[in-house]
Design a protein around this motif. Structure first.
Motif, short mmCIF file in Angstrom:
data_model
loop_
_atom_site.label_atom_id
_atom_site.label_comp_id
_atom_site.label_asym_id
_atom_site.label_seq_id
_atom_site.Cartn_x
_atom_site.Cartn_y
_atom_site.Cartn_z
N LYS A 91 -4.32 -12.95 4.25
CA LYS A 91 -4.08 -12.59 5.64
C LYS A 91 -2.63 -12.16 5.76
N LEU A 92 -2.35 -11.19 6.62
CA LEU A 92 -1.02 -10.62 6.71
C LEU A 92 0.04 -11.66 7.04
N ASP A 93 -0.31 -12.65 7.88
CA ASP A 93 0.70 -13.64 8.25
C ASP A 93 1.02 -14.61 7.14
N SER A 128 9.10 -7.83 7.68
CA SER A 128 7.90 -7.06 7.41
C SER A 128 8.24 -5.58 7.22
N SER A 129 9.06 -5.03 8.11
CA SER A 129 9.42 -3.61 8.03
C SER A 129 10.17 -3.31 6.75
N THR A 130 11.07 -4.22 6.37
CA THR A 130 11.86 -4.03 5.15
C THR A 130 10.98 -4.03 3.92
N ALA A 131 10.12 -5.05 3.81
CA ALA A 131 9.26 -5.16 2.64
C ALA A 131 8.24 -4.02 2.59
N LEU A 184 -0.30 -7.29 14.73
CA LEU A 184 -0.60 -8.53 13.99
C LEU A 184 0.68 -9.24 13.59
N VAL A 185 1.64 -8.49 13.07
CA VAL A 185 2.91 -9.08 12.65
C VAL A 185 3.65 -9.64 13.87
#
Length: 204
Positions: free
Chosen positions: A81-83, A92-95, A128-129
């Protein structure tokens, strides 16, 4: 959790977390097998919330380091799951930028919109993030509220300081674990040491 785990709860909670991790790992393995992927490496992050600073998450750093390595052995990253991977929008944006640059696809077993290139799915993934980050921040606020209330009632929140010992007041049987209510009382064995420390301090 509603309370900070006392000593008696630690083993049960660690065991519960490990069981949950194993179930998530098995789901990822089954998804990979079903879709014809060979698992090159498994990254298991124990005892670390996804809502942490990146520098504290050694397993995530290892995954990103492997992603940019010239010896990289994978083209896809599969998460349950994304979380489990991100609960912070900046992280999240960086990775995701690193994964995109290296042309590594991110797949979520339980969220089919993750990794899609359509504008709608891209938007849903960001939602979701954002929701996961809100959940973590809100949960942290509610936990702190509960801990402050327990402290105001004179109950122990963490282990007592040196010179005191824990005295159990009540045990409340819950669905998954026993909630222990305790308070700090003077430890007769350690108290003389504390008094001696203060005496020495007063004498310079």
């Amino acid at each position: 959790h509603e309370h900070h785990p006392d000593d008696g709860d630690v083993h049960a909670e660690v065991e519960e977390e490990w069981t949950r991790i194993q179930a998530q790992l098995r789901a990822c393995q089954e998804w990979a097998e079903k879709h014809g992927y060979t698992v090159a490496k498994e990254y298991i992050e124990e005892g670390q919330s996804a809502f942490r600073n990146l520098e504290k998450r050694e397993v995530l750093k290892e995954l990103l380091a492997d992603t940019v390595s010239k010896q990289r052995r994978f083209q896809v990253v599969i998460v349950h799951k994304l979380d489990r991977l991100f609960r912070d929008t900046v992280e999240s944006s960086t990775a995701r930028a690193i994964l995109k640059r290296e042309k590594v696809r991110l797949i979520s077993v339980t969220e089919p919109m993750v990794g899609s290139n359509t504008p709608e799915d891209f938007f849903m993934e960001h939602l979701l993030v954002g929701m996961a980050e809100f959940y973590s921040r809100n949960l942290s606020r509610e936990i702190m509220k509960g801990l402050k209330q327990r402290a105001l009632q004179g109950h122990l929140v963490f282990r007592p300081p040196f010179g005191y010992r824990k005295e159990i007041i009540d045990r409340q049987e819950g669905h998954k674990r026993t909630r222990i209510i305790s308070r700090a009382v003077i430890d007769d064995k350690a108290a003389p040491v504390v008094r001696r420390i203060f005496e020495l301090y007063e004498r310079g």
